[in-house]
Design an enzyme around this catalytic site. Structure first.
Site, PDB file in Angstrom:
ATOM      1  N   GLY A   1       0.836  -1.205   0.000  1.00  0.00           N
ATOM      2  CA  GLY A   1       0.000   0.000   0.000  1.00  0.00           C
ATOM      3  C   GLY A   1       0.862   1.242   0.000  1.00  0.00           C
ATOM      4  O   GLY A   1       2.055   1.184  -0.305  1.00  0.00           O
ATOM      5  N   ASN A   2       0.277   2.374   0.317  1.00  0.00           N
ATOM      6  CA  ASN A   2       1.052   3.615   0.422  1.00  0.00           C
ATOM      7  C   ASN A   2       0.425   4.519   1.478  1.00  0.00           C
ATOM      8  O   ASN A   2      -0.575   4.154   2.092  1.00  0.00           O
ATOM      9  CB  ASN A   2       1.165   4.307  -0.948  1.00  0.00           C
ATOM     10  N   HIS A   3       1.030   5.700   1.636  1.00  0.00           N
ATOM     11  CA  HIS A   3       0.642   6.559   2.772  1.00  0.00           C
ATOM     12  C   HIS A   3      -0.499   7.527   2.482  1.00  0.00           C
ATOM     13  O   HIS A   3      -0.748   8.430   3.279  1.00  0.00           O
ATOM     14  CB  HIS A   3       1.859   7.364   3.240  1.00  0.00           C
TER      15      HIS A   3
ATOM     16  N   ALA B   1      -3.717   7.593  -4.853  1.00  0.00           N
ATOM     17  CA  ALA B   1      -2.365   7.063  -5.057  1.00  0.00           C
ATOM     18  C   ALA B   1      -2.532   5.567  -5.329  1.00  0.00           C
ATOM     19  O   ALA B   1      -2.726   4.776  -4.401  1.00  0.00           O
ATOM     20  CB  ALA B   1      -1.519   7.312  -3.826  1.00  0.00           C
TER      21      ALA B   1
END
Ligand code: PMT
Length: 399
Positions: free
Chosen positions: A207-209, A275
């Site tokens: 995943g990402n932030h 994102a």
């Protein structure tokens, strides 16, 4: 939406709350609006026209005929972007509801082709009278907007409902009403927000932030401006107020792609602030992967490039806006994305800017468009950035 250069008629009627109209006019002028004050005779007993002409920078109008001059109420009614009557007395309310036209304010009201907002002010017993309720219902049925009265100390010395809204709330209400009657009214928009999670097994993911703040701010601002918004939202942990938005929650890039494709054809505007993971585990393990070896290799395969696919489907009437989150060669990379994805606009934000990007409440963006436009903005709250992006979209479609 700012009130800069907006043409606003402020109508003032006979009520003790008329003293607050001076603050209202001052606040509107400070916001950059051009204000024309129109007073009834009774209003002049409560506040001097001199105060209001000084604050507005314009002669206060009151009479349909002044000596040999005729105040052109039809043109005044067409000149304004919005007309606000604050305070609205019981007497003027009744005359408006009855279609009467015995002073300049009423004739301008009847001629107005712009939105009309009223801020009533009266004692509680008058406010609660069925006649007053009926009159207000009539105004509402004609599309006029009513700013609710407040509760508190009244001119009679009693405490109750009937106080005129405070000038700051009236300014906010006017700005909101102008937004909703603007160029995005009735349009449809798709917005993506948040990260995607690409699951490896039941407990792990790539995943990402992304927190979803930027995309949700864009979605909310579009809705504030009268747009029907479809928000495709990745797995975010923050609780957002998503009232008024049509929300589809997704996890992976593949799910986000399916959700976007489902509605894209019917959209006027699409803004892709999510994102999205570029790669996902090639295989998903139904059971938790056990720790056996010292090393583990995970094969990744490309996820669908949603922006690019939508860019290929896009019709000339649709506006497609992508984001670019960069760490180096920012402008060149953003321009490449604009071309490669056939987007109309790219909103560049850089992780080199301390107050920009993932999770922050602020962002700093530069917007590039297909017609060669480039606009760099200062660091602002994500809500303010959303306004700038949407103003850019409006500017682009009007250019
Ligand atoms: O959510 P916040 O915490 O508020 O943070 C906001 C943000 C930093 C996530 C946002 O401002 C932002 O920059 N979003 C885009 C992040 C990104 O993925 O950028 P990119 O340069 O990798 O992608 C370019 C564009 O292609 C983006 O519009 C992205 O949504 C889209 N994309 C990317 C990959 C993919 N497989 N499909 C896509 O559609």
């Amino acid at each position: 939406m700012t009130l800069k250069d907006k043409k606003i008629i402020v109508g003032i009627t006979g009520s003790i709350a008329a003293y607050k109209s001076a603050l209202l006019v001052r606040a509107l002028v400070k916001e950059g609006a051009e204000v024309q004050v129109i007073m009834t005779q009774a209003a002049k007993d409560f506040i001097s026209p001199l105060t209001l002409s000084t604050l507005s920078g314009k002669k206060v109008l009151s009479e349909i005929f002044e000596e040999d001059e005729w105040a052109n109420h039809v043109m005044l009614g067409r000149w304004a972007d919005i007309m606000v009557i604050a305070p609205l007395s019981c007497n003027t309310l009744a005359k408006m509801a009855g279609g009467l036209c015995d002073n300049l304010l009423l004739s301008v009201y009847l001629s107005a082709v712009c939105p009309v907002v009223v801020a009533p002010a009266m004692d509680e017993d008058m406010w609660k009278h069925p006649g007053t309720k009926k009159n207000l219902e009539k105004l509402l049925s004609w599309g006029n907007l009513v700013i609710p009265v407040g509760y508190g100390e009244l001119a009679s010395g009693l405490t109750g409902e009937g106080r005129m809204a405070e000038p700051e709330s009236i300014v906010e209400f006017i700005a909101g009403s102008l937004s909703k009657s603007g160029p995005l009214k009735g349009k449809k928009a798709l917005v993506t927000a948040g990260p995607t999670y690409e699951h490896l097994d039941p407990v792990r993911f790539i995943g990402n932030h992304s927190s979803g703040k930027m995309g949700v701010a864009v979605a909310r601002e579009l809705a504030n401006r009268g747009t029907e918004v479809h928000l495709v939202l990745g797995p975010v942990s923050q609780h957002f107020d998503l009232n008024g938005l049509q929300v589809k929650r997704v996890q992976s890039a593949e799910e986000m792609f399916i959700a976007c494709k489902e509605v894209f054809a019917g959209m006027d505007i699409t803004v892709m602030a999510a994102a999205v993971a570029d790669y996902a585990p090639a295989e998903y393990s139904q059971n938790k992967i056990k720790k056996n070896d010292d090393e583990m290799v995970v094969n990744l395969s490309k996820t669908p490039d949603i922006l690019k696919s939508l860019g290929q489907m896009k019709t000339p009437a649709q506006v497609l806006v992508g984001f670019a989150l960069e760490t180096d060669n920012e402008e060149a990379n953003a321009m490449k994305k604009l071309e490669a994805k056939n987007a109309d606009m790219i909103v560049l934000n850089s992780l080199k800017d301390e107050k920009a990007g993932f999770g922050k409440d602020t962002n700093k963006v530069t917007v590039f468009d297909r017609k060669g436009g480039k606009k760099a903005f200062d660091t602002k709250s994500k809500e303010a950035v959303a306004k700038d992006i949407i103003d850019c979209i409006i500017g682009y479609t009007n250019a």
